[in-house]
Motif scaffolding. Sequence first.
Motif, PDB file in Angstrom:
ATOM      1  N   LEU A 205       0.837  -1.203   0.000  1.00  0.00           N
ATOM      2  CA  LEU A 205       0.000   0.000   0.000  1.00  0.00           C
ATOM      3  C   LEU A 205       0.871   1.253   0.000  1.00  0.00           C
ATOM      4  O   LEU A 205       0.615   2.206  -0.749  1.00  0.00           O
ATOM      5  CB  LEU A 205      -0.922   0.002   1.218  1.00  0.00           C
ATOM      6  CG  LEU A 205      -2.042  -1.044   1.234  1.00  0.00           C
ATOM      7  CD1 LEU A 205      -2.775  -1.006   2.568  1.00  0.00           C
ATOM      8  CD2 LEU A 205      -3.023  -0.816   0.086  1.00  0.00           C
ATOM      9  N   PHE A 206       1.906   1.235   0.824  1.00  0.00           N
ATOM     10  CA  PHE A 206       2.831   2.371   0.875  1.00  0.00           C
ATOM     11  C   PHE A 206       3.560   2.535  -0.455  1.00  0.00           C
ATOM     12  O   PHE A 206       3.672   3.649  -0.982  1.00  0.00           O
ATOM     13  CB  PHE A 206       3.835   2.165   2.012  1.00  0.00           C
ATOM     14  CG  PHE A 206       4.952   3.159   2.015  1.00  0.00           C
ATOM     15  CD1 PHE A 206       4.754   4.447   2.500  1.00  0.00           C
ATOM     16  CD2 PHE A 206       6.212   2.828   1.520  1.00  0.00           C
ATOM     17  CE1 PHE A 206       5.779   5.382   2.499  1.00  0.00           C
ATOM     18  CE2 PHE A 206       7.241   3.750   1.522  1.00  0.00           C
ATOM     19  CZ  PHE A 206       7.025   5.036   2.009  1.00  0.00           C
ATOM     20  N   THR A 208       2.663   1.575  -3.406  1.00  0.00           N
ATOM     21  CA  THR A 208       1.741   2.013  -4.457  1.00  0.00           C
ATOM     22  C   THR A 208       1.486   3.511  -4.371  1.00  0.00           C
ATOM     23  O   THR A 208       1.457   4.209  -5.388  1.00  0.00           O
ATOM     24  CB  THR A 208       0.413   1.246  -4.346  1.00  0.00           C
ATOM     25  OG1 THR A 208       0.673  -0.156  -4.462  1.00  0.00           O
ATOM     26  CG2 THR A 208      -0.552   1.654  -5.460  1.00  0.00           C
ATOM     27  N   LYS A 209       1.320   4.008  -3.149  1.00  0.00           N
ATOM     28  CA  LYS A 209       1.124   5.456  -2.971  1.00  0.00           C
ATOM     29  C   LYS A 209       2.372   6.212  -3.397  1.00  0.00           C
ATOM     30  O   LYS A 209       2.278   7.283  -4.029  1.00  0.00           O
ATOM     31  CB  LYS A 209       0.797   5.744  -1.502  1.00  0.00           C
ATOM     32  CG  LYS A 209       0.520   7.219  -1.217  1.00  0.00           C
ATOM     33  CD  LYS A 209      -0.684   7.699  -2.003  1.00  0.00           C
ATOM     34  CE  LYS A 209      -0.986   9.162  -1.702  1.00  0.00           C
ATOM     35  NZ  LYS A 209      -2.135   9.671  -2.508  1.00  0.00           N
ATOM     36  N   GLU A 212       2.467   6.236  -7.165  1.00  0.00           N
ATOM     37  CA  GLU A 212       1.465   7.168  -7.687  1.00  0.00           C
ATOM     38  C   GLU A 212       1.956   8.618  -7.589  1.00  0.00           C
ATOM     39  O   GLU A 212       1.813   9.402  -8.538  1.00  0.00           O
ATOM     40  CB  GLU A 212       0.162   7.007  -6.908  1.00  0.00           C
ATOM     41  CG  GLU A 212      -0.935   7.960  -7.360  1.00  0.00           C
ATOM     42  CD  GLU A 212      -2.143   7.931  -6.443  1.00  0.00           C
ATOM     43  OE1 GLU A 212      -3.203   8.435  -6.856  1.00  0.00           O
ATOM     44  OE2 GLU A 212      -2.031   7.407  -5.313  1.00  0.00           O
ATOM     45  N   THR A 213       2.553   8.969  -6.449  1.00  0.00           N
ATOM     46  CA  THR A 213       3.039  10.335  -6.264  1.00  0.00           C
ATOM     47  C   THR A 213       4.190  10.649  -7.211  1.00  0.00           C
ATOM     48  O   THR A 213       4.280  11.757  -7.763  1.00  0.00           O
ATOM     49  CB  THR A 213       3.489  10.535  -4.803  1.00  0.00           C
ATOM     50  OG1 THR A 213       2.427  10.145  -3.926  1.00  0.00           O
ATOM     51  CG2 THR A 213       3.840  11.986  -4.546  1.00  0.00           C
TER      52      THR A 213
END
Length: 263
Positions: A205-206, A208-209, A212-213
Amino acid sequence: MKINQYQLCVAVAVLALDGVASFSNPSPKRYAHAGILKNNDLFSSKSIATAPRDTPSTKGESTALGSVPTWAYYSIGHIIGGNISVPFAIPATKSWYRRIPLPSWTPPSFVFAPVWTVLYGLMGISVSRIVKSGAPAANLATKIWALHYALNMLWPMIFFGLKRLRLGLIINISLVSSLGLIIPIFYRIDPLSACLQIPYFLWLLFATKLNETICKLNPTLGGVNGAKIEADLCASGEDGYNDAKLQYEIKKLQAAAKKYAGL
């Protein structure tokens, strides 16, 4: 001779798929020649066969092998598989990756190796428990996991090797989604094996974020993103700006102006 990154990525991907296929459907015949199996039981606590007692040295080797728990083989296998990404990740993190815009909360490069080593180790223990459970759904569960694991090994080749940031994000989203399906399947077979996947799920999850950023900070404009431009600058030994980077920065400003104006 200059290495063709696309050919290298394809070759490593094929090797990765072959490797995960071998552990998703282990066959006793694969290990019988090494004297590792006994009674065709790969995952029994008595699976390490006693070596011939011809000499004291072979007896000592057998005792050493027999003392290694089954899950250790799976953990080591997962860690080795994860290291396939090293030829792509390390050169990138030492060059263009630290030159592109990154979020302020990006972890330092030295964090990733120990984190992934621990996570791959936990993955191996988890999968070993599923296989050893002997549950009717175990074979299907390990095959699904093998596909997920292959996708995991593919991400560094895409993100770091080919500098395809957005495609890397798609893979990360796929990893999160598939692991969200795998964990409940594992839980029905062996609750502890599912719990061992939780740290990996949180890290995904981390990651992926973060991916994305990075994509937002380095948009693809005209088929080019900041990663490719910085990689070219590093490869040519240049520092600062070249014409390609200047044009890219101008396009970024134009895109930002259009977004601000609501066009």
